[in-house]
Design a protein around this motif. Structure first.
Motif, mmCIF file in Angstrom:
data_model
loop_
_atom_site.group_PDB
_atom_site.id
_atom_site.type_symbol
_atom_site.label_atom_id
_atom_site.label_comp_id
_atom_site.label_asym_id
_atom_site.label_seq_id
_atom_site.Cartn_x
_atom_site.Cartn_y
_atom_site.Cartn_z
ATOM 1 N N VAL A 14 19.070 40.681 -24.756
ATOM 2 C CA VAL A 14 18.408 39.435 -25.161
ATOM 3 C C VAL A 14 18.282 39.367 -26.677
ATOM 4 O O VAL A 14 18.602 38.354 -27.301
ATOM 5 C CB VAL A 14 17.024 39.313 -24.493
ATOM 6 C CG1 VAL A 14 16.281 38.075 -25.017
ATOM 7 C CG2 VAL A 14 17.174 39.239 -22.975
ATOM 8 N N VAL A 15 17.812 40.441 -27.282
ATOM 9 C CA VAL A 15 17.635 40.470 -28.738
ATOM 10 C C VAL A 15 18.965 40.265 -29.452
ATOM 11 O O VAL A 15 19.036 39.609 -30.498
ATOM 12 C CB VAL A 15 16.984 41.799 -29.185
ATOM 13 C CG1 VAL A 15 16.917 41.881 -30.704
ATOM 14 C CG2 VAL A 15 15.586 41.926 -28.585
ATOM 15 N N VAL A 50 10.379 39.866 -28.498
ATOM 16 C CA VAL A 50 10.853 40.182 -29.855
ATOM 17 C C VAL A 50 11.437 38.925 -30.497
ATOM 18 O O VAL A 50 11.165 38.628 -31.674
ATOM 19 C CB VAL A 50 11.921 41.297 -29.814
ATOM 20 C CG1 VAL A 50 12.539 41.501 -31.192
ATOM 21 C CG2 VAL A 50 11.305 42.602 -29.307
ATOM 22 N N ILE A 51 12.209 38.170 -29.727
ATOM 23 C CA ILE A 51 12.787 36.929 -30.239
ATOM 24 C C ILE A 51 11.683 35.954 -30.639
ATOM 25 O O ILE A 51 11.734 35.311 -31.701
ATOM 26 C CB ILE A 51 13.713 36.279 -29.185
ATOM 27 C CG1 ILE A 51 14.967 37.136 -28.987
ATOM 28 C CG2 ILE A 51 14.082 34.858 -29.583
ATOM 29 C CD1 ILE A 51 15.901 37.175 -30.169
ATOM 30 N N ILE A 60 14.389 34.447 -37.648
ATOM 31 C CA ILE A 60 15.540 33.838 -36.990
ATOM 32 C C ILE A 60 15.247 32.356 -36.819
ATOM 33 O O ILE A 60 14.097 31.909 -37.001
ATOM 34 C CB ILE A 60 15.845 34.479 -35.617
ATOM 35 C CG1 ILE A 60 14.651 34.322 -34.669
ATOM 36 C CG2 ILE A 60 16.237 35.934 -35.757
ATOM 37 C CD1 ILE A 60 14.946 34.782 -33.259
ATOM 38 N N TYR A 61 16.259 31.595 -36.419
ATOM 39 C CA TYR A 61 16.096 30.151 -36.327
ATOM 40 C C TYR A 61 16.444 29.653 -34.932
ATOM 41 O O TYR A 61 16.886 30.412 -34.060
ATOM 42 C CB TYR A 61 16.940 29.476 -37.409
ATOM 43 C CG TYR A 61 16.498 29.898 -38.789
ATOM 44 C CD1 TYR A 61 15.384 29.326 -39.389
ATOM 45 C CD2 TYR A 61 17.169 30.928 -39.463
ATOM 46 C CE1 TYR A 61 14.950 29.730 -40.629
ATOM 47 C CE2 TYR A 61 16.739 31.347 -40.717
ATOM 48 C CZ TYR A 61 15.623 30.744 -41.300
ATOM 49 O OH TYR A 61 15.190 31.164 -42.522
ATOM 50 N N THR A 113 11.459 28.422 -22.210
ATOM 51 C CA THR A 113 11.853 29.806 -22.480
ATOM 52 C C THR A 113 10.645 30.697 -22.688
ATOM 53 O O THR A 113 10.555 31.798 -22.127
ATOM 54 C CB THR A 113 12.756 29.858 -23.727
ATOM 55 O OG1 THR A 113 13.950 29.116 -23.465
ATOM 56 C CG2 THR A 113 13.116 31.285 -24.075
ATOM 57 N N MET A 114 9.691 30.243 -23.497
ATOM 58 C CA MET A 114 8.515 31.053 -23.787
ATOM 59 C C MET A 114 7.635 31.234 -22.552
ATOM 60 O O MET A 114 7.043 32.296 -22.349
ATOM 61 C CB MET A 114 7.716 30.423 -24.927
ATOM 62 C CG MET A 114 8.452 30.395 -26.249
ATOM 63 S SD MET A 114 9.020 32.054 -26.748
ATOM 64 C CE MET A 114 9.932 31.656 -28.236
ATOM 65 N N LEU A 115 7.547 30.202 -21.722
ATOM 66 C CA LEU A 115 6.787 30.334 -20.477
ATOM 67 C C LEU A 115 7.439 31.358 -19.549
ATOM 68 O O LEU A 115 6.748 32.201 -18.964
ATOM 69 C CB LEU A 115 6.706 28.980 -19.763
ATOM 70 C CG LEU A 115 5.752 27.940 -20.344
ATOM 71 C CD1 LEU A 115 5.991 26.591 -19.684
ATOM 72 C CD2 LEU A 115 4.301 28.366 -20.166
#
Length: 212
Positions: A14-15, A50-51, A60-61, A113-115
Motif C-alpha cells: 500500500v505504501v 502511513v499514507i 505526498i499528494y 478510503t480513510m473510512l
C-alpha cells in the motif's frame, strides 16, 4: 514467510502504491493461513495509515493517495470474501455519496478510503445520488454512518433533502450523518440536522472515532 513478514508485505504494498503487489501479498497471506481480518487490520490498514499521515503532513499528494487506495482495495478484494460472515456482524458500516446534481467525487473517494482504512465496511453509492436512495439504502442495510459531499453550492439543498428523507423513513435516529465539501459550513450542518461538518477526510474519521 512468517506472519510478521506477511503483514509487512501487505502494508508495504500500500505504501509503495503498488496494486498488483497488494493482490499477490493478499493471496499469499491466505495461502499461508493468515487470518483475513488480521491481514486487513494489521497489514493493509497499517499501510493506509502511513499514507494518511503522509498526506496530512503534505509529504505526498492526492494522486499518490488514490493509487495507494487502489492498492488497498486490491488487497481487500482478495481478503474480504475470505472473512466468515459471523466475524463481520460487529463491523461498523458506512455509506458515502455525492448528492444529486453533483458529479465531483474526489473528496468522497478520499473519505471512503480513510473510512475503510479505519475499519468500516463502506457502501459507496457514487455521485449524483438522489436523497431517497441515500435514505433507503441506509435503512435497508443498517448503515451506521452516512457521509455526504458536494462541491457546489446549488446542490447543498440535496444534503438537506437527504437528511429529511432519513427522518421521513424513520431511520435518522439510527445513524450518524456527516457532510463535507468547500461550500458547506458547521452552521449549515446544524441547520439541516446533520451531526458534523467534515473539514477533510482525516477530520471526518477522527471525529467519528471520538463519538462512536
Amino acid at each position: 514467510m512468517d506472519k510478521k513478514a506477511l503483514l509487512k508485505e501487505l502494508a508495504d504494498a500500500v505504501v509503495a502504491c503498488a496494486p498488483d503487489r497488494a493482490t499477490v501479498a493478499a493471496r499469499r497471506a491466505l495461502e499461508e493461513g493468515l487470518n483475513p481480518v488480521e491481514a486487513i487490520n494489521e497489514g493493509l490498514v497499517v499501510g493506509m495509515g502511513v499514507i494518511g499521515d503522509n498526506y496530512a503532513e503534505r509529504k505526498i499528494y492526492l494522486p499518490q493517495v488514490l493509487v495507494a487506495a487502489h492498492a488497498m482495495y486490491n488487497g481487500l478484494d482478495v481478503l474480504l470474501p475470505a472473512i466468515p460472515k459471523a466475524d463481520m456482524k460487529d463491523t461498523k458500516q458506512a455509506e458515502t455519496a455525492v448528492v444529486q446534481g453533483d458529479v465531483h467525487d474526489i473528496g468522497k473517494n478520499i473519505v471512503k478510503t480513510m473510512l475503510t482504512a479505519s475499519g468500516y465496511v463502506v457502501d459507496d453509492l457514487g455521485k449524483d445520488v438522489s436523497p431517497n436512495l441515500i435514505a433507503d439504502t441506509a435503512k435497508d442495510k443498517g448503515i451506521h454512518v452516512v457521509c455526504l459531499s458536494t462541491l457546489m453550492t446549488p446542490t447543498m439543498d440535496n444534503m438537506a433533502a437527504a437528511v429529511k428523507a432519513l427522518v421521513d423513513n424513520g431511520y435518522r435516529g439510527n445513524c450518524t450523518v456527516t457532510i463535507g465539501g468547500p461550500p458547506t459550513t458547521e452552521g449549515f450542518a446544524k441547520e439541516i440536522g446533520a451531526d458534523h461538518r467534515d473539514s477533510d477526510a482525516q477530520n471526518c474519521v477522527k471525529w467519528l472515532k471520538e463519538v462512536m
